[in-house]
Motif scaffolding. Structure first.
Motif, PDB file in Angstrom:
ATOM      1  N   MET A  27      -9.311  50.466  30.150  1.00  0.00           N
ATOM      2  CA  MET A  27      -8.221  50.923  30.037  1.00  0.00           C
ATOM      3  C   MET A  27      -7.291  49.466  29.825  1.00  0.00           C
ATOM      4  O   MET A  27      -6.126  49.421  29.121  1.00  0.00           O
ATOM      5  N   MET A  28      -7.486  48.660  30.837  1.00  0.00           N
ATOM      6  CA  MET A  28      -6.874  47.110  31.053  1.00  0.00           C
ATOM      7  C   MET A  28      -6.965  46.654  29.500  1.00  0.00           C
ATOM      8  O   MET A  28      -5.968  45.928  28.992  1.00  0.00           O
ATOM      9  N   TYR A  31      -5.009  48.202  26.699  1.00  0.00           N
ATOM     10  CA  TYR A  31      -3.217  47.941  26.834  1.00  0.00           C
ATOM     11  C   TYR A  31      -3.162  46.370  26.422  1.00  0.00           C
ATOM     12  O   TYR A  31      -2.314  46.304  25.644  1.00  0.00           O
ATOM     13  N   LEU A  32      -4.058  45.434  26.859  1.00  0.00           N
ATOM     14  CA  LEU A  32      -3.889  44.190  26.407  1.00  0.00           C
ATOM     15  C   LEU A  32      -3.933  44.115  24.729  1.00  0.00           C
ATOM     16  O   LEU A  32      -3.044  43.128  24.366  1.00  0.00           O
ATOM     17  N   TYR A  34      -3.358  46.312  22.548  1.00  0.00           N
ATOM     18  CA  TYR A  34      -2.203  46.621  21.890  1.00  0.00           C
ATOM     19  C   TYR A  34      -0.897  45.688  22.128  1.00  0.00           C
ATOM     20  O   TYR A  34      -0.120  45.710  21.223  1.00  0.00           O
ATOM     21  N   TYR A  35      -0.715  45.086  23.389  1.00  0.00           N
ATOM     22  CA  TYR A  35       0.282  44.522  23.478  1.00  0.00           C
ATOM     23  C   TYR A  35       0.207  43.209  22.711  1.00  0.00           C
ATOM     24  O   TYR A  35       1.472  42.932  22.160  1.00  0.00           O
TER      25      TYR A  35
END
Length: 384
Positions: A27-28, A31-32, A34-35
């Motif tokens: 998940m992390m 998220y990274l 997409y950021y």
């Protein structure tokens, strides 16, 4: 959820922990990812000044125009002038060679921006190039006369004013220097003259960095006469300066020459030449006699034309003797149909100098002159 709970309860505690950690890491990572993707979309492109962009676009536009012009000229010479191709063909060809659309030019300009041209600037009238030949000296040796004479040649294009790039304006860069040059066509030589280069230590290395194949021209003159001429020019600007005799000597009684005075320092040609030979072979330096340039300019200009690899076009027919000036002048200088002599600042009457001072100066310069004769393989006759 109940199924997951039952499933997890059936597994050992260590296995459950590992599964949870893997899920959290996944998940992390997502998220990274997409950021960073979003950040890339919002970043601005590299910034360039509008002046730089306009210069680059101008270079490309001018190059494209010159390419079209030369291609049309070539086709006309080969075809239309021989009656083989109709004019209609060239009208259609001109339409086909119209500039690309604006967006395409902008893309190409951006590509050029990554590798901007540093030695060429295109235009329909020719190309601005860094000089292939430079008159490097010496002051009051006859450099202005030589420049005016060589500009008669149709294959020589020279800057009128002294650029002083390699001794005063080097920090402005080669693009600035190139833009001072006149436009030239294929086969023409670009030239400039700045006499102070010869006595400026950094100039040799800087010219070599620009072009190790540069051709250098040095106009030399009897150093005693040259020093008096230098003083005469200074006197015309500042009438209250000390006498020539008082500036020549550190101590008049002992007869010690003041070599720190620039008018004396310039005439020690052998010393300055040693610095230039660290970078350029003797074959790339042409030595022109200032005395012969006055008395027999066609002969010296023949040597210059040969040195530059040009046809001998400037001959005796280009000169006439001006009784008022007391030396040969041009019949038809570049861009004019009228005879022309150098300005009133040339050929000034020298002040009367004590003969004893002149004798001591000749004694001082003699060993340096002999060394210069030996280095160049020429006897200029200053000590006869």
């Amino acid at each position: 959820m109940a199924f997951i709970s039952i499933f997890l309860d059936a597994l050992p505690t260590t296995v459950c922990r590992k599964i949870v950690l893997m899920l959290c890491s996944l998940m992390m990572s997502l998220y990274l990812l997409y950021y960073l993707t979003d950040l890339c979309h919002t970043m601005s492109s590299p910034v360039r000044s509008s002046e730089e962009e306009s210069n680059l676009a101008g270079d490309f536009g001018e190059w494209q125009a010159l390419r079209r012009k030369r291609l049309l000229h070539k086709l006309q010479m080969q075809g239309y002038l021989n009656g083989e191709l109709p004019e209609k063909y060239f009208r259609e060809l001109r339409l086909q060679l119209q500039p690309a659309n604006v967006k395409q030019q902008e893309r190409i300009s951006r590509s050029l921006a990554a590798n901007p041209p540093s030695t060429l600037s295109f235009s329909e009238d020719g190309v601005r190039k860094l000089p292939q030949a430079i008159i490097i000296g010496v002051k009051k040796g006859g450099t202005r006369a030589l420049l005016e004479f060589v500009r008669v040649h149709p294959d020589i294009r020279a800057v009128g004013e002294e650029p002083h790039f390699f001794d005063r304006h080097y920090e402005k860069g080669l693009r600035w220097y190139r833009n001072l040059m006149p436009k030239t066509l294929d086969g023409q030589v670009t030239m400039e003259k700045t006499p102070s280069y010869f006595v400026t230590k950094e100039s040799a290395a800087r010219i070599y960095a620009m072009s190790k194949d540069a051709k250098l021209i040095l106009v030399v003159r009897d150093p005693v006469t040259r020093a008096i001429s230098d003083y005469t020019q200074a006197l015309s600007k500042k009438p209250n300066i000390p006498s020539f005799e008082s500036l020549v000597f550190k101590n008049r009684t002992s007869g010690l020459i003041d070599t720190s005075w620039n008018a004396i320092q310039i005439g020690i040609y052998a010393k300055h030449l040693e610095n230039w030979l660290l970078y350029f072979p003797m074959g790339q330096i042409l030595f022109v006699s200032g005395e012969r340039l006055i008395n027999d300019p066609a002969r010296e200009l023949g040597k210059v034309q040969d040195f530059l690899g040009l046809k001998r076009i400037i001959t005796d027919k280009h000169f006439y003797f001006n009784k008022t000036k007391g030396f040969l002048c041009l019949k038809k200088p570049e861009g004019s149909s009228k005879p022309h002599c150098l300005g009133k600042t040339k050929g000034r009457t020298h002040p009367n100098i004590d003969p004893e001072v002149i004798r001591r100066l000749r004694d001082f310069y003699r060993p340096f002159n002999m060394k210069f004769y030996q280095m160049t393989g020429q006897n200029f006759g200053w000590d006869n």
